[in-house]
Design an enzyme around this catalytic site. Structure first.
Site, mmCIF file in Angstrom:
data_model
loop_
_atom_site.group_PDB
_atom_site.id
_atom_site.type_symbol
_atom_site.label_atom_id
_atom_site.label_comp_id
_atom_site.label_asym_id
_atom_site.label_seq_id
_atom_site.Cartn_x
_atom_site.Cartn_y
_atom_site.Cartn_z
ATOM 1 N N ASP A 130 8.081 2.402 8.936
ATOM 2 C CA ASP A 130 6.844 2.526 8.181
ATOM 3 C C ASP A 130 5.914 2.822 9.210
ATOM 4 O O ASP A 130 4.794 2.683 9.271
ATOM 5 C CB ASP A 130 6.695 0.914 8.010
ATOM 6 C CG ASP A 130 5.203 0.623 7.303
ATOM 7 O OD1 ASP A 130 4.851 1.447 6.561
ATOM 8 O OD2 ASP A 130 4.695 -0.236 7.293
ATOM 9 N N ASP A 168 4.449 -1.347 -1.811
ATOM 10 C CA ASP A 168 2.934 -1.352 -2.272
ATOM 11 C C ASP A 168 2.184 -0.094 -1.426
ATOM 12 O O ASP A 168 2.614 0.225 -0.428
ATOM 13 C CB ASP A 168 2.288 -2.699 -2.123
ATOM 14 C CG ASP A 168 2.243 -2.942 -0.518
ATOM 15 O OD1 ASP A 168 3.274 -3.177 -0.031
ATOM 16 O OD2 ASP A 168 1.264 -3.419 -0.238
ATOM 17 N N GLU A 181 3.000 -5.512 1.344
ATOM 18 C CA GLU A 181 2.794 -5.277 3.313
ATOM 19 C C GLU A 181 1.444 -5.050 3.390
ATOM 20 O O GLU A 181 0.926 -5.506 4.483
ATOM 21 C CB GLU A 181 3.724 -4.208 3.712
ATOM 22 C CG GLU A 181 3.702 -3.924 4.961
ATOM 23 C CD GLU A 181 2.622 -2.967 5.881
ATOM 24 O OE1 GLU A 181 2.543 -3.156 6.719
ATOM 25 O OE2 GLU A 181 1.797 -2.361 4.881
ATOM 26 N N GLU A 182 0.590 -4.180 2.721
ATOM 27 C CA GLU A 182 -0.810 -3.703 2.716
ATOM 28 C C GLU A 182 -1.829 -4.856 3.106
ATOM 29 O O GLU A 182 -2.955 -4.777 3.546
ATOM 30 C CB GLU A 182 -1.149 -2.679 1.914
ATOM 31 C CG GLU A 182 -0.292 -1.405 1.916
ATOM 32 C CD GLU A 182 -0.321 -0.606 3.223
ATOM 33 O OE1 GLU A 182 -1.248 -1.072 3.948
ATOM 34 O OE2 GLU A 182 0.193 0.408 3.366
ATOM 35 N N ASP A 190 3.222 6.035 2.844
ATOM 36 C CA ASP A 190 2.985 4.603 3.470
ATOM 37 C C ASP A 190 3.252 3.754 2.346
ATOM 38 O O ASP A 190 2.290 3.239 1.414
ATOM 39 C CB ASP A 190 1.773 4.161 4.131
ATOM 40 C CG ASP A 190 1.398 3.131 4.737
ATOM 41 O OD1 ASP A 190 2.453 2.390 4.993
ATOM 42 O OD2 ASP A 190 0.495 2.668 5.139
ATOM 43 N N HIS A 247 8.267 -1.089 2.475
ATOM 44 C CA HIS A 247 7.412 -1.791 1.491
ATOM 45 C C HIS A 247 6.937 -0.923 0.409
ATOM 46 O O HIS A 247 6.890 0.403 0.472
ATOM 47 C CB HIS A 247 6.096 -2.393 2.081
ATOM 48 C CG HIS A 247 5.034 -1.424 2.739
ATOM 49 N ND1 HIS A 247 4.042 -0.716 2.279
ATOM 50 C CD2 HIS A 247 4.973 -0.885 3.906
ATOM 51 C CE1 HIS A 247 3.378 0.119 2.796
ATOM 52 N NE2 HIS A 247 3.999 -0.111 4.021
ATOM 53 N N HIS A 297 -3.718 5.709 4.059
ATOM 54 C CA HIS A 297 -4.796 4.823 3.242
ATOM 55 C C HIS A 297 -6.104 5.609 2.744
ATOM 56 O O HIS A 297 -7.093 5.154 2.509
ATOM 57 C CB HIS A 297 -5.282 3.693 4.232
ATOM 58 C CG HIS A 297 -4.427 2.778 4.498
ATOM 59 N ND1 HIS A 297 -4.608 1.478 4.989
ATOM 60 C CD2 HIS A 297 -2.959 2.805 4.219
ATOM 61 C CE1 HIS A 297 -3.628 0.957 5.274
ATOM 62 N NE2 HIS A 297 -2.540 1.554 4.910
#
Length: 404
Positions: free
Chosen positions: A195, A79, A172-173, A138, A77, A376
């Site tokens: 991922d 994002d 995805e997030e 990520d 992903h 994150h």
């Protein structure tokens, strides 16, 4: 361009998604990376390249063998998380990490006393942030690994492989990455999301997931004359929280233990809202957790008179039931990891992945490590050696699939 340069280029794009948006992608800036990737894949010689109106990018590395080989896919992903800024990322490579504290910037230190996983990477070259943004491994690490692996296969035609499909998706997030992924167009027998986190990880179990939002309408009255009249929505919200199990929360659970996670609470006397996510690997217990939430809201309504409205939505399910009939795809990944010089670690995800939703859309899709750690947040880091090992794993999966 080597894998490190490729990764550092990708993280220069701000691709943070937004939970408040109703568009796909949720933020227009995700197209900036998508368009760059489209041009890059074109220059590299990929075929069947398509970037659709929703920000999903598909491409093909054609087979180099006449054997009948399953078409397989690799997905990542574009994002980054809404939890932390992804704008103006300033990565730095700490060469030959010595196991000590890493000063990210003035007053911001990444220390193994707080993040002991750093100690697993002594002697490696670690990519870190400046402490003000996330890094974006990520899942830009996954994108870099997939593209670099395909380039390696192009440069080494002696490695036989079938048709390889790659897919890079937005959002995805925020749990929307697979919603508009065109599985039929992708046309693979199976795929892998790149991922995961630490090296060697293979994941084909994840939480069953639901979201719960409770809107509470109170009755605001002057507090001096409120007896038997006022219903304080904020206090009712706090009471609702108290009705759910105190020890069944993320900070008190691990492994296969599920939880109720309070993600938001706000309000005043007149109106309040409470938001939860509900998680459990076991489908039966998952359904019981949703029932527990419904019962808590019903108890509030019985006491105060229908002041609470519950919006309960399933988000995704445990992919295990879709992958188990095809366990050979786990065997392939395990062999690929071991042949890249690592121990394969089969673990359950305490979270979700695009692969879960894709599996239920007809594309069995376990998850493989991408190498980033502490996602994150500003203490995220990614060892260069992990990028390289993940790339080698992708190459090995393509080769082993053709051999089988």
């Amino acid at each position: 361009m080597n894998i490190v340069d490729r990764f550092l280029k990708y993280v220069s794009f701000d691709t943070q998604s937004s939970e408040e948006s109703e568009t796909t992608p949720s933020t227009a800036k995700q197209f900036n990376l998508a368009n760059y990737l489209k041009d890059e894949l074109t220059e590299l010689g990929f075929t069947e390249i398509e970037l659709d109106a929703n920000g999903y990018l598909y491409a093909t590395l054609p087979a180099n063998t006449s054997k009948t080989v399953p078409t397989i896919g690799f997905i990542a992903h574009m994002d980054t998380s809404p939890d932390c800024s992804g704008a103006d990322v300033k990565p730095r490579i700490v060469k030959n990490y010595d196991g000590g504290d890493i000063t990210l910037s003035d007053g911001i230190v990444s220390s193994p006393s707080k993040f002991p996983e750093l100690l697993d990477h002594i002697g490696e070259d670690i990519i870190v942030t400046d402490g003000h943004t996330l890094l974006g491994a990520d899942d830009k690490a996954g994108i870099a690994e997939i593209v670099s692996a395909c380039v390696y296969l192009m440069e080494h035609p002696e490695i036989e492989h079938g048709k390889i499909r790659v897919g890079f998706n937005p959002d995805e997030e925020i749990g929307m990455g697979a919603h508009k992924f065109d599985v039929e167009k992708f046309a693979c027998e199976f795929a892998y999301t790149m991922d995961g986190s630490e090296i060697g990880e293979i994941e084909f179990e994840n939480f069953n997931a639901a979201s719960a939002k409770v809107s509470i309408t109170g009755c605001s009255v002057h507090p001096g004359y409120a007896k038997d009249k006022m219903i304080n929505a904020g206090r009712v919200a706090a009471e609702l929280v108290s009705l759910l199990p105190e020890m069944e929360t993320p900070e008190h659970t691990e492994g296969y233990e599920g939880f109720f996670h309070l993600t938001g609470i706000s309000g005043n006397c007149e109106k309040a809202s409470v938001s939860y996510i509900i998680r459990d690997h076991n489908r039966e217990i998952f359904e019981q957790r949703k029932q527990r939430m419904q019962e808590a809201v019903a108890k509030i309504n019985q006491k105060y008179g229908n002041v609470a409205q519950l919006e309960l939505k399933d988000q995704y399910y445990n992919m295990r039931e879709k992958v188990e009939p095809m366990m050979y795809i786990i065997d392939i990944a395990k062999q690929a990891i071991e042949e890249a010089g690592m121990e394969a670690k089969i673990r359950a995800i305490r979270g979700g992945t695009d692969g879960a939703q894709l599996s239920f859309k007809g594309l069995p899709c376990p998850n493989i490590f991408a190498g980033g750690i502490n996602f994150h947040g500003p203490y995220e880091f990614c060892p260069v050696q992990s990028l390289e090992k993940a790339m080698a794993t992708v190459v090995n999966i393509c080769r082993i699939t053709a051999q089988r």
